[in-house]
Structures are given as structure tokens and as C-alpha cells.
Design a protein around this motif. Sequence first.
Motif, PDB file in Angstrom:
ATOM      1  N   PRO A  84      -1.017  -6.276   9.417  1.00 16.51           N
ATOM      2  CA  PRO A  84      -2.219  -6.449   8.355  1.00 16.51           C
ATOM      3  C   PRO A  84      -2.032  -6.635   7.020  1.00 16.51           C
ATOM      4  N   ALA A  85      -3.221  -6.861   6.134  1.00 18.51           N
ATOM      5  CA  ALA A  85      -3.071  -7.189   4.814  1.00 18.51           C
ATOM      6  C   ALA A  85      -4.208  -6.630   4.223  1.00 18.51           C
ATOM      7  N   ALA A 104       2.765   1.430  -1.851  1.00 19.81           N
ATOM      8  CA  ALA A 104       2.301   2.538  -0.891  1.00 19.81           C
ATOM      9  C   ALA A 104       1.787   1.818   0.369  1.00 19.81           C
ATOM     10  N   TYR A 105       1.149   0.586   0.444  1.00 23.67           N
ATOM     11  CA  TYR A 105       0.625   0.027   1.356  1.00 23.67           C
ATOM     12  C   TYR A 105       1.782  -0.959   2.005  1.00 23.67           C
ATOM     13  N   THR A 111       0.832  -6.018   4.233  1.00 23.52           N
ATOM     14  CA  THR A 111       0.716  -7.047   3.027  1.00 23.52           C
ATOM     15  C   THR A 111      -0.139  -6.455   2.140  1.00 23.52           C
ATOM     16  N   ALA A 112       0.396  -6.510   0.788  1.00 23.11           N
ATOM     17  CA  ALA A 112      -0.589  -5.869  -0.174  1.00 23.11           C
ATOM     18  C   ALA A 112      -0.825  -6.969  -1.674  1.00 23.11           C
ATOM     19  N   ASP A 306      -6.829   8.588  -2.263  1.00 19.41           N
ATOM     20  CA  ASP A 306      -6.437   8.978  -0.690  1.00 19.41           C
ATOM     21  C   ASP A 306      -7.201   8.588   0.126  1.00 19.41           C
ATOM     22  N   ALA A 307      -8.395   8.723  -0.083  1.00 20.82           N
ATOM     23  CA  ALA A 307      -9.590   8.526   0.908  1.00 20.82           C
ATOM     24  C   ALA A 307      -9.492   7.019   1.313  1.00 20.82           C
ATOM     25  N   LEU A 308      -9.290   6.197   0.229  1.00 18.17           N
ATOM     26  CA  LEU A 308      -9.162   4.546   0.679  1.00 18.17           C
ATOM     27  C   LEU A 308      -8.062   4.445   1.311  1.00 18.17           C
ATOM     28  N   TYR A 309      -6.685   5.136   1.012  1.00 15.63           N
ATOM     29  CA  TYR A 309      -5.845   4.702   1.532  1.00 15.63           C
ATOM     30  C   TYR A 309      -5.980   5.171   3.267  1.00 15.63           C
TER      31      TYR A 309
END
Length: 315
Positions: A84-85, A104-105, A111-112, A306-309
Motif C-alpha cells: 500500500p501507499a 513510520a509508514y 510507500t509514503a 497516533d489515531a491516523l497511523y
Amino acid sequence: MPLNFDLSLEQLQSYQGTNPRPADFDEFWAKSLAELDVTEPRVEITPAEFSAPFARCEHLEFTGIGGVRVHAKLARPLEDAEGPAVLFFHGYNGRSTPWTELLAYVARGQTAVAMDLRGQGWGAPATGWAVSTQLLLGLEEGADRLHMRHAFLDTVRLARTVMDLPGVDPDRVATTGHSQGGALSLACAALEPRIAQVAAVFPFLSDYQRAWELALGEAPYDEITNWFRKRDPQHQRREEIFTRLGYIDIQHLAPRVRARVDWTVALEDVVCPPSTQYAAYNKLTCAKSMRTYPDFGHEDLPGIEDALYTVLHPL
């Protein structure tokens, strides 16, 4: 929960917006996407000066509408195994997400990619760079010349470019951002239907007339009041102007979104008022959820990153 300046929570949950939707809205965006299709992307990827032992860090550039070169940071796992990206979009007059946050991603196999908006961030051409007034740039030249129209199309080009990269599954691409970045995340998903997930935090660029009528005097919607003061002091063009802004109003793009949407609103937000956000949220027909911070404004929200992660996990 004071909510002194806007609608009650019950009213917000049924509010359908104020800013007019242009009669040819769908045709406008069909024509805009067709223009993007015939614009040669000229994608270039070069090594970045930043490095990490478990990631490839690179600069990605492409050509957008009007021949403008747009820059993004590209961080991806060392292996090209399909995964994923996540596309990151920044706030108004800001710049792209730092490399360290992208890592972190990458560390969990994603992929970020973080884009610098034309005229604002790292990759802004000197002729188009501005400290403010990006919101209304091109307004008097016609809807086709609106700066934010070009920016919306840049997000589409970025998404398509990333979807074509080795190691990216085009059906597992997400978008995210705060404020302007939240709006661009939604616009990208509306105009590129393969986007699978959106995580938007108090998005900007919605229900312009409502923001103006609230008369909160806060940037960036104060640019609208300043425009009237200098260009139309008697409001003789008010209907024309708000209708034109309707082409770049995310509430009118919202019904096109097919991705799962995670939305965060702060109910004391006088920069991007809750009603302007609910105008768009209430028009979403996709799977969606709302995260609410009752006592916060347009500011750092505890726990939000953290929630978004967690939300932007590999799909």
C-alpha cells in the motif's frame, strides 16, 4: 461544549451547506480531468539528500496543469514487493511532511509520499510562490484559472503516478492531511476513484459562503472579505463569485468519493468552522466515520497522529 459561534451539534449533523453549486459542475471537472490527461507528466525520480537504512528516500517531480513542475518526497521500502501507499498533503501555505514522519509508514511496508503544493512548498516556482492569497488566486480570470483547481488536479496526477510505481498496489492507496491537506485528500479521492482510504483532519476549502457569513475574521477565509473590500465593496458580484468558488468547494465533490473516510472535527474551530466541514461530510455517500474534539479549535489535537497511523494501516 460552548460552540458559541456555529450551529449546534444536532444542526451540524443535518446541515447541507450554503455555497451554491455551479450548474455545470460535473462537466467542469470532466473537462478538467481531460485536460490533465493530455498534459505530459514528465515524471522524474532522483535520490534525496536524506537517507534511512530501511528506506529509499527520493525526490519525485511531475508536470501539472500549465506546465508547472510539482515536487513530492517519496519514501518507500527497499524491496519492491507490492504493497500500500499513503499520500500526505500539507496545510495552507505550509510545506510537505518531514521525512522522519514518513518513515513510520515505510517501516511497516507502506510507500509514503508528501507533496509540496504548487505556489506554497519546497517545489514552488518563483513566479507562482506567495505567502498568502492562494485561495482566491485566479478568481477573476475564470473558473479554469483557479489556483485550487490546478492543485486538485495535481493531487490526481500524484495519485496516478504513485499507483504506477513498482511496489505499489493501486487498489491500496490512501490520502491524508490536516486543514488544506484534508481538503486535498478528499478532492483527490473524489477525482481519482481508485483511492481506497481518506483520513482528513478539519478540512479547509468547503462552503465558502457559510465561512464568509460567519464573519469570524480569521485567516484564511478572511481573504474573501478582503477581496470584497478591495474588488467589490458593494457586493454587486456576490452571487457570481460564490458560484465560481463552488467549482473548488469540496462539499460538491464529496458525493463522488468512494473511499472509506475517517474525518476529524474540532468543534471550537474558528479557522475551518464545523458547519463548513459538515456541509461536505453530510454529502458523503461512502463508508465514513467522524472523530470529534468538542473543546478544541484549529490546533494540535491530542492523540490525533497516533489515531491516523492506526486508521491508515495497510489496507
